[in-house]
Design a protein around this motif. Structure first.
Motif, PDB file in Angstrom:
ATOM      1  N   VAL A   1     -51.104   7.739 -47.117  1.00 32.88           N
ATOM      2  CA  VAL A   1     -51.420   9.217 -47.899  1.00 32.88           C
ATOM      3  C   VAL A   1     -52.704   8.550 -48.379  1.00 32.88           C
ATOM      4  O   VAL A   1     -52.620   7.700 -49.274  1.00 32.88           O
ATOM      5  N   ALA A   2     -53.900   8.841 -47.998  1.00 32.88           N
ATOM      6  CA  ALA A   2     -54.825   9.064 -47.753  1.00 32.88           C
ATOM      7  C   ALA A   2     -55.651   9.374 -49.267  1.00 32.88           C
ATOM      8  O   ALA A   2     -56.559   9.697 -49.684  1.00 32.88           O
ATOM      9  N   GLY A   3     -55.194  10.343 -48.939  1.00 32.45           N
ATOM     10  CA  GLY A   3     -56.036  11.292 -50.507  1.00 32.45           C
ATOM     11  C   GLY A   3     -55.084  12.306 -51.208  1.00 32.45           C
ATOM     12  O   GLY A   3     -54.244  13.110 -50.159  1.00 32.45           O
ATOM     13  N   GLU A   4     -55.437  13.005 -52.302  1.00 40.13           N
ATOM     14  CA  GLU A   4     -54.591  14.453 -53.057  1.00 40.13           C
ATOM     15  C   GLU A   4     -55.267  15.227 -53.411  1.00 40.13           C
ATOM     16  O   GLU A   4     -56.303  15.219 -53.810  1.00 40.13           O
ATOM     17  N   TYR A   5     -55.191  16.272 -53.139  1.00 37.31           N
ATOM     18  CA  TYR A   5     -55.832  17.284 -53.818  1.00 37.31           C
ATOM     19  C   TYR A   5     -55.138  18.219 -54.119  1.00 37.31           C
ATOM     20  O   TYR A   5     -54.137  19.187 -53.123  1.00 37.31           O
ATOM     21  N   ASN A   6     -55.302  19.360 -55.800  1.00 44.07           N
ATOM     22  CA  ASN A   6     -54.421  19.796 -56.167  1.00 44.07           C
ATOM     23  C   ASN A   6     -55.128  21.463 -56.525  1.00 44.07           C
ATOM     24  O   ASN A   6     -56.240  22.051 -56.938  1.00 44.07           O
ATOM     25  N   ASP A   7     -54.834  22.583 -55.324  1.00 46.73           N
ATOM     26  CA  ASP A   7     -55.126  23.801 -55.782  1.00 46.73           C
ATOM     27  C   ASP A   7     -54.440  24.440 -56.971  1.00 46.73           C
ATOM     28  O   ASP A   7     -53.523  25.272 -56.373  1.00 46.73           O
ATOM     29  N   LEU A   8     -54.427  24.508 -58.291  1.00 46.78           N
ATOM     30  CA  LEU A   8     -53.230  25.224 -59.011  1.00 46.78           C
ATOM     31  C   LEU A   8     -54.217  26.592 -59.086  1.00 46.78           C
ATOM     32  O   LEU A   8     -52.497  27.109 -59.671  1.00 46.78           O
ATOM     33  N   LYS A   9     -54.912  27.327 -58.369  1.00 45.90           N
ATOM     34  CA  LYS A   9     -55.579  27.896 -59.378  1.00 45.90           C
ATOM     35  C   LYS A   9     -55.402  29.667 -58.106  1.00 45.90           C
ATOM     36  O   LYS A   9     -56.088  30.580 -58.316  1.00 45.90           O
ATOM     37  N   TYR A  10     -54.099  28.468 -57.262  1.00 48.50           N
ATOM     38  CA  TYR A  10     -54.537  29.158 -56.065  1.00 48.50           C
ATOM     39  C   TYR A  10     -55.785  30.399 -55.507  1.00 48.50           C
ATOM     40  O   TYR A  10     -55.718  31.543 -55.739  1.00 48.50           O
ATOM     41  N   SER A  11     -56.906  29.657 -55.188  1.00 52.99           N
ATOM     42  CA  SER A  11     -57.811  29.871 -55.030  1.00 52.99           C
ATOM     43  C   SER A  11     -58.258  30.648 -53.975  1.00 52.99           C
ATOM     44  O   SER A  11     -58.962  31.468 -53.185  1.00 52.99           O
ATOM     45  N   HIS A  12     -56.979  30.750 -52.854  1.00 56.09           N
ATOM     46  CA  HIS A  12     -57.507  32.130 -51.804  1.00 56.09           C
ATOM     47  C   HIS A  12     -55.952  32.892 -51.873  1.00 56.09           C
ATOM     48  O   HIS A  12     -55.652  33.195 -50.745  1.00 56.09           O
ATOM     49  N   GLY A  13     -55.477  32.986 -53.145  1.00 58.22           N
ATOM     50  CA  GLY A  13     -54.566  34.441 -53.624  1.00 58.22           C
ATOM     51  C   GLY A  13     -53.055  33.271 -53.332  1.00 58.22           C
ATOM     52  O   GLY A  13     -52.682  32.099 -52.871  1.00 58.22           O
TER      53      GLY A  13
ATOM     54  N   THR B   1     -63.964  19.998 -52.281  1.00 60.56           N
ATOM     55  CA  THR B   1     -64.545  20.157 -53.370  1.00 60.56           C
ATOM     56  C   THR B   1     -63.730  18.955 -54.436  1.00 60.56           C
ATOM     57  O   THR B   1     -63.982  18.583 -54.572  1.00 60.56           O
ATOM     58  N   LYS B   2     -63.357  17.860 -53.298  1.00 59.60           N
ATOM     59  CA  LYS B   2     -62.084  16.530 -53.745  1.00 59.60           C
ATOM     60  C   LYS B   2     -63.434  16.025 -53.903  1.00 59.60           C
ATOM     61  O   LYS B   2     -63.457  15.287 -54.701  1.00 59.60           O
ATOM     62  N   PRO B   3     -64.372  15.460 -52.931  1.00 62.74           N
ATOM     63  CA  PRO B   3     -64.377  15.948 -51.564  1.00 62.74           C
ATOM     64  C   PRO B   3     -63.836  15.132 -50.243  1.00 62.74           C
ATOM     65  O   PRO B   3     -63.560  13.890 -50.955  1.00 62.74           O
ATOM     66  N   PHE B   4     -63.076  15.763 -49.999  1.00 62.31           N
ATOM     67  CA  PHE B   4     -62.306  14.535 -49.063  1.00 62.31           C
ATOM     68  C   PHE B   4     -62.663  14.238 -47.894  1.00 62.31           C
ATOM     69  O   PHE B   4     -63.718  15.441 -47.138  1.00 62.31           O
ATOM     70  N   PRO B   5     -62.590  13.353 -46.913  1.00 61.18           N
ATOM     71  CA  PRO B   5     -63.537  13.763 -46.200  1.00 61.18           C
ATOM     72  C   PRO B   5     -63.354  13.370 -44.678  1.00 61.18           C
ATOM     73  O   PRO B   5     -62.149  14.115 -44.618  1.00 61.18           O
ATOM     74  N   VAL B   6     -63.897  13.263 -44.211  1.00 58.02           N
ATOM     75  CA  VAL B   6     -64.241  14.483 -42.926  1.00 58.02           C
ATOM     76  C   VAL B   6     -63.213  13.136 -41.668  1.00 58.02           C
ATOM     77  O   VAL B   6     -64.425  12.579 -41.544  1.00 58.02           O
ATOM     78  N   ASP B   7     -62.290  13.309 -42.036  1.00 60.38           N
ATOM     79  CA  ASP B   7     -62.068  12.064 -40.785  1.00 60.38           C
ATOM     80  C   ASP B   7     -60.891  12.540 -39.527  1.00 60.38           C
ATOM     81  O   ASP B   7     -60.093  13.044 -39.711  1.00 60.38           O
ATOM     82  N   HIS B   8     -62.510  12.832 -38.553  1.00 56.76           N
ATOM     83  CA  HIS B   8     -61.754  13.156 -36.987  1.00 56.76           C
ATOM     84  C   HIS B   8     -61.252  12.144 -36.285  1.00 56.76           C
ATOM     85  O   HIS B   8     -60.158  12.643 -35.935  1.00 56.76           O
TER      86      HIS B   8
ATOM     87  N   GLY C   1     -66.240  23.610 -40.955  1.00 56.96           N
ATOM     88  CA  GLY C   1     -67.083  23.277 -39.599  1.00 56.96           C
ATOM     89  C   GLY C   1     -67.439  21.644 -38.983  1.00 56.96           C
ATOM     90  O   GLY C   1     -68.116  20.858 -38.447  1.00 56.96           O
ATOM     91  N   TYR C   2     -65.812  21.497 -39.191  1.00 52.85           N
ATOM     92  CA  TYR C   2     -65.406  20.457 -38.307  1.00 52.85           C
ATOM     93  C   TYR C   2     -64.445  21.311 -37.644  1.00 52.85           C
ATOM     94  O   TYR C   2     -62.954  21.494 -37.681  1.00 52.85           O
ATOM     95  N   THR C   3     -63.635  19.860 -36.575  1.00 54.23           N
ATOM     96  CA  THR C   3     -62.269  19.952 -35.795  1.00 54.23           C
ATOM     97  C   THR C   3     -61.571  19.270 -36.633  1.00 54.23           C
ATOM     98  O   THR C   3     -61.865  18.407 -36.121  1.00 54.23           O
ATOM     99  N   LEU C   4     -60.060  19.323 -37.055  1.00 49.92           N
ATOM    100  CA  LEU C   4     -59.062  18.863 -37.529  1.00 49.92           C
ATOM    101  C   LEU C   4     -58.363  18.862 -37.577  1.00 49.92           C
ATOM    102  O   LEU C   4     -57.769  19.674 -38.636  1.00 49.92           O
ATOM    103  N   PRO C   5     -57.237  18.060 -37.598  1.00 51.52           N
ATOM    104  CA  PRO C   5     -55.931  18.248 -36.967  1.00 51.52           C
ATOM    105  C   PRO C   5     -55.348  18.744 -38.973  1.00 51.52           C
ATOM    106  O   PRO C   5     -55.923  17.933 -39.335  1.00 51.52           O
ATOM    107  N   TYR C   6     -54.489  19.709 -38.503  1.00 48.97           N
ATOM    108  CA  TYR C   6     -53.399  20.003 -39.689  1.00 48.97           C
ATOM    109  C   TYR C   6     -52.482  20.481 -39.498  1.00 48.97           C
ATOM    110  O   TYR C   6     -52.448  21.181 -38.339  1.00 48.97           O
ATOM    111  N   ALA C   7     -51.448  20.575 -40.539  1.00 51.32           N
ATOM    112  CA  ALA C   7     -50.149  21.619 -40.510  1.00 51.32           C
ATOM    113  C   ALA C   7     -50.027  22.374 -41.823  1.00 51.32           C
ATOM    114  O   ALA C   7     -50.911  21.836 -42.598  1.00 51.32           O
ATOM    115  N   TRP C   8     -49.494  23.047 -41.786  1.00 51.73           N
ATOM    116  CA  TRP C   8     -48.707  23.548 -42.995  1.00 51.73           C
ATOM    117  C   TRP C   8     -47.181  24.010 -43.072  1.00 51.73           C
ATOM    118  O   TRP C   8     -46.602  24.046 -42.459  1.00 51.73           O
ATOM    119  N   VAL C   9     -46.858  23.253 -44.325  1.00 52.68           N
ATOM    120  CA  VAL C   9     -45.244  23.526 -44.287  1.00 52.68           C
ATOM    121  C   VAL C   9     -44.961  24.285 -46.050  1.00 52.68           C
ATOM    122  O   VAL C   9     -45.954  24.031 -46.647  1.00 52.68           O
TER     123      VAL C   9
END
Length: 356
Positions: free
Chosen positions: A144-156, A174-181, A216-224
């Motif tokens: 686990v390289a980093g964590e970001y908490n979006d407590l304000k539901y910034s996108h609804g 915002t974090k900023p997380f690195p762009v880890d390609h 701005g980048y092509t990054l692998p992601y998953a949502w659950v």
């Protein structure tokens, strides 16, 4: 004829022989992967759960390679050490976060004392069998390289497959997380009051890659998503079952960590991470001819958690004294129930709690 041995010497010789025999048996045990079962702590069982109408079009195969045409399409797999960047979207309780992080950190826990077999690390060893065109295996090192908490539901409180990419963009900026390609996986976990396009109806989680136009980048992601309040009978199954199944079979199973929503999420997270690692850009390992709707290594084993699974049976798993169901051990004494993964070697679904 030699004089008879004193009784004390006979006893000492016997003890030395038994001690040496025990040592040999222990050495042999250390070289064999076992279930480490202890009847005083838990029992094994194979409950028949009324089969849920699966969300995907994939079928549940337990064996024959003739039924599964899994192909490698020459794309990359995540062969370098994997960095997971966690995005907690919405309000999360600290114990829930710790539970999920313990699962993720258990993937690289190989110390038997920290996580006895069958362990999460053993389970990931099936995922790590997949290679790219150079022969490089999926990495067994996951952090686990980093964590970001979006407590304000910034996108609804309602997200779509596109707006979830904006959540990633906000975290990167915002974090900023690195762009880890090369090594990065961006894992978005939404709280139980956040709805998602097609959530509960067609998906419990999904993975893809970000569009440069969005992030701005092509990054692998998953949502659950946490289905605890919305559809536990669908996405936290078999810890919850639909009402129409009432009275059939043993009913719902007790979650190993007493949190139906998050315990259900853990198996979905494992499913998505396995597929994201083996098919990050949707051009590596999958079955079927349509890359926009691939059948991947987790899809092939939906609903299977142990030997003898299929036809409504989840397979042989374990149950502790309190009746909580699990099939994997994790760090800090955690226990998890996680679906099996398709093995490219066995050409079948596989897991470390297999009895054959």
């Amino acid at each position: 004829m030699s004089p008879p041995l004193p009784n004390s010497l006979i006893l000492l010789t016997t003890l030395l022989f038994l001690s040496n025999l025990l040592y040999i048996e222990c050495e042999a045990d250390n070289n064999v992967q076992t279930l480490n079962t202890n009847p005083s702590h838990y029992s094994k069982f194979n409950p028949k759960i009324p089969p849920l109408r699966t969300l995907s079009s994939s079928k549940r195969f337990e064996g024959s390679s003739d039924l599964v045409n899994l192909k490698y399409h020459m794309g990359p797999v995540l062969s370098s050490p994997i960095n997971i960047y966690l995005i907690w979207y919405g309000n999360w309780k600290q114990p829930q976060k710790l539970l999920i992080k313990d699962f993720l950190l258990s993937i690289s826990t190989t110390n038997r004392r920290a996580a006895p077999s069958p362990s999460v690390s053993d389970w990931w060893s099936t995922v790590s069998l997949y290679t790219d065109q150079t022969g490089a295996n999926i990495s067994r090192t996951v952090t686990v390289a980093g964590e970001y908490n979006d407590l304000k539901y910034s996108h609804g409180t309602h997200l779509t497959r596109l707006s979830v990419q904006q959540v990633i963009a906000s975290a990167v900026k915002t974090k900023p997380f690195p762009v880890d390609h090369r090594n990065g996986i961006y894992l978005i976990l939404t709280a139980d009051d956040v709805t998602m396009e097609d959530f509960c109806r067609a998906v419990c989680g999904f993975h893809y890659f970000t569009f440069p136009s969005m992030v701005g980048y092509t990054l692998p992601y998953a949502w659950v998503g946490n289905s605890g309040k919305q559809c536990p009978e669908v996405c936290a199954y078999p810890f919850a079952v639909p009402g129409y199944m009432g009275g059939g079979g043993p009913g719902k199973l007790a979650p190993p960590n007493r949190d139906v929503g998050v315990d259900g999420m853990v198996s979905v997270i494992g499913h998505e991470l396995a597929e994201l690692s083996s098919n990050p850009l949707v051009n590596a390992w999958y079955a079927g001819e349509d890359p926009t709707a691939p059948t991947e290594i987790g899809d092939l084993c939906e609903g299977l958690y142990g030997s003898g699974g299929g036809g409504g049976y989840i397979g042989e798993v374990m149950k502790d004294k309190e009746g909580r169901t699990f099939n994997l051990n994790g760090r800090r004494g955690r226990k998890f129930l996680v679906q099996w993964i398709w093995s490219p070697v066995l050409k079948a679904c596989a897991g470390p709690n297999a009895i054959d």
